[in-house]
Design an enzyme around this catalytic site. Structure first.
Site, PDB file in Angstrom:
ATOM      1  N   HIS A   1      -2.695   0.592   2.136  1.00  0.00           N
ATOM      2  CA  HIS A   1      -1.959  -0.180   1.186  1.00  0.00           C
ATOM      3  C   HIS A   1      -0.709  -0.570   1.518  1.00  0.00           C
ATOM      4  O   HIS A   1      -0.187  -1.608   1.450  1.00  0.00           O
ATOM      5  CB  HIS A   1      -2.148   0.509  -0.144  1.00  0.00           C
ATOM      6  CG  HIS A   1      -3.631   0.144  -0.761  1.00  0.00           C
ATOM      7  ND1 HIS A   1      -3.673  -0.502  -2.109  1.00  0.00           N
ATOM      8  CD2 HIS A   1      -4.783   0.699  -0.394  1.00  0.00           C
ATOM      9  CE1 HIS A   1      -5.060  -0.341  -2.240  1.00  0.00           C
ATOM     10  NE2 HIS A   1      -5.803   0.364  -1.230  1.00  0.00           N
TER      11      HIS A   1
ATOM     12  N   ASP B   1       1.414  -3.585  -5.732  1.00  0.00           N
ATOM     13  CA  ASP B   1       0.113  -3.240  -5.426  1.00  0.00           C
ATOM     14  C   ASP B   1      -0.623  -3.196  -6.804  1.00  0.00           C
ATOM     15  O   ASP B   1      -0.159  -2.569  -7.792  1.00  0.00           O
ATOM     16  CB  ASP B   1      -0.102  -2.019  -4.947  1.00  0.00           C
ATOM     17  CG  ASP B   1      -1.366  -1.984  -4.187  1.00  0.00           C
ATOM     18  OD1 ASP B   1      -2.350  -1.805  -4.938  1.00  0.00           O
ATOM     19  OD2 ASP B   1      -1.249  -1.592  -3.174  1.00  0.00           O
TER      20      ASP B   1
END
Ligand code: UDP
Length: 463
Positions: A13, A112
């Protein structure tokens, strides 16, 4: 302008997010970016993949929640849960440091989408919040519709009964397609365990995932690590109906078109020069990402198939797992194979000798294969792997699941033969090549992804 960026420090990520931030920092050079991530994750992305950053990005370490002298049990989720318990306090504190050091208030928060709490922080600061979805968009929908999925399937999966999905596995039922908006191409069996009905108590990680669906819907703009060309129409329409701006900015970790191969002097692993010595589209590249631990028995079966079939192979296999290989395997296959602890995967996939990618179907691996037009053989293991394998094998039809579902000597040989030698393999290759062309077009000036990126820059710098 001062944009704060919150990273989720696990899997790939954070690497994906910093790649996006670099592109944004080059497009908006007057804007200052503060990238907040744990020290461990920052160290890993800045030592392995990125050596320098544009001047307008500054990185900050947030606390990872691991108590001093903590002894880990060996369960990878433990680190994630300690981190979750530390949020949002750790990000709030570091945000204050970033403001104090730069002397600039935050004007926009990019995060995120796993970090749902970031929406509330942006709301408190009265600034725009732009979440970024890193996995495939289908998986976002599974989180948006988690409650519906659980309600719909709890009874039929027999939750509370002894033959629940958790142990008994009603195979026929699990192979039914989902009656959930936009997800009719998926099957119950493809869903990550966290979105299924559960008898077990919620864990910090399942709670975190459970909050995504509700929180993300509060965003006006959502950035997605994908191309709108890769969505089935019902999914695209459903997600478009939920966000004013659904910005599919393309594969954020990749340059499109992929850059040409570096000269062999930069080929520190020797993978590229080894590929130079192989014939066009003959090599099976094998890698299962950064997390998966393949059972020893499957490594042995795979190795035996590679040895016997004599198909040229390049296998990225972490050093600590290499001792699972059969005795003498490396010596006996030296003429047609190479095993390395780490391969420059995107360059390997871009090499003309690579004919097929045997993968666990992590989202990055799948995207990298599409970007280079390489067919896949899928052996999904965990998290979103099964969902991604469904897309590869049955929706985009650019690969095959491994024959039999797990690695067996005959299954591996059959799957490799199908992709590399048969008409069906040729059709799969031409479909993945066509998909590559489609995403290249979307990344070109005037393409959908290019437009979406421009809109993102506008939204981010809106006063
Ligand atoms: N990767 C690599 N070399 C290797 C193994 C993996 O460069 O030898 C990279 C790969 O290119 C991809 C990432 O590691 O970008 C793995 O991400 P993915 O989402 O596929 O799997 P995960 O590790 O998150 O399960």
């Amino acid at each position: 302008m001062h944009v704060a960026v919150f990273a989720f420090p696990f899997g790939c990520h954070a690497l994906a997010l910093i790649n996006l931030v670099q592109k944004l920092a080059r497009a908006a050079q007057e804007t200052q970016f503060s990238f907040l991530n744990t020290e461990k994750s920052n160290n890993s992305i800045f030592s392995a993949s990125i050596t320098s950053l544009p001047d307008n990005i500054k990185t900050y370490n947030v606390a990872d929640g691991v108590p001093q002298s903590h002894v880990f049990s060996g369960d990878p989720i433990e680190r994630v849960e300690l981190f979750i318990k530390e949020t949002p306090k750790n990000f709030k504190m570091t945000l204050e440091t970033a403001v104090a050091e730069t002397g600039q208030e935050i004007s926009c928060l990019i995060a995120d989408a796993f970090l749902s709490f970031s929406g509330s922080i942006a709301e408190c600061l009265s600034i725009p919040w732009i979440p970024v979805w890193i996995p495939v968009p289908h998986s976002l929908s599974t989180h948006i519709y988690t409650d519906m999925i659980r309600q719909h399937y709890a009874n039929s999966l027999g939750y509370g009964c002894s033959n629940s999905c958790g142990d008994g596995h009603d195979v026929e039922l699990e192979e039914k397609t989902l009656e959930i908006p936009g997800l009719s191409e998926l099957h119950i069996a493809d869903l990550p365990v966290e979105v299924l009905p559960r008898d077990a108590q919620e864990t910090p990680f399942s709670c975190l995932l459970g909050q995504i669906g509700n929180m993300v819907l509060k965003a006006d703009t959502l950035v997605v690590n994908s191309y709108q060309e890769l969505y089935p129409e019902p999914l695209l329409n459903d997600l478009k109906s939920k966000f004013s701006n659904l910005l599919n900015v393309g594969f954020i970790s990749l340059s499109m078109p992929p850059p040409s191969l570096p000269p062999s002097t930069e080929d520190t692993t020797g993978c590229l020069s080894w590929l130079d010595s192989q014939k066009s589209k003959t090599v099976a590249y094998i890698s299962f990402g950064t997390v998966v631990n393949i059972p020893r028995s499957e490594i042995e079966e795979l190795a035996e198939a590679l040895e016997e079939s004599r198909i040229p192979f390049l296998w990225s296999l972490r050093e600590n797992i290499q001792d699972c290989l059969p005795n003498g395997f490396l010596e006996r296959t030296i003429m047609h194979g190479k095993v390395v602890p780490w391969a420059p995967q995107t360059q390997v996939l871009a090499h003309s000798s690579t004919g097929v990618f045997m993968t666990h179907c992590g989202a990055n691996s799948v995207y990298e294969s599409i970007a280079n037009g390489v067919p896949m053989i899928c052996r999904p293991f965990f998290a979103d792997n099964k969902l991604n394998a469904r897309l590869v094998a049955d929706v985009w039809r650019i690969g095959e699941r491994i024959d039999g579902g797990v690695f067996t000597k005959t299954g591996v040989a059959r799957s490799l033969d199908l992709i590399l030698q048969h008409e069906q393999g040729r059709r799969i290759r031409s479909r993945v090549q066509a998909l590559k062309e489609l995403v290249l077009k979307a990344s070109a000036p005037g393409g959908h992804a290019t437009q979406a990126f421009k809109t993102l820059v506008e939204k981010m710098t809106l006063v």
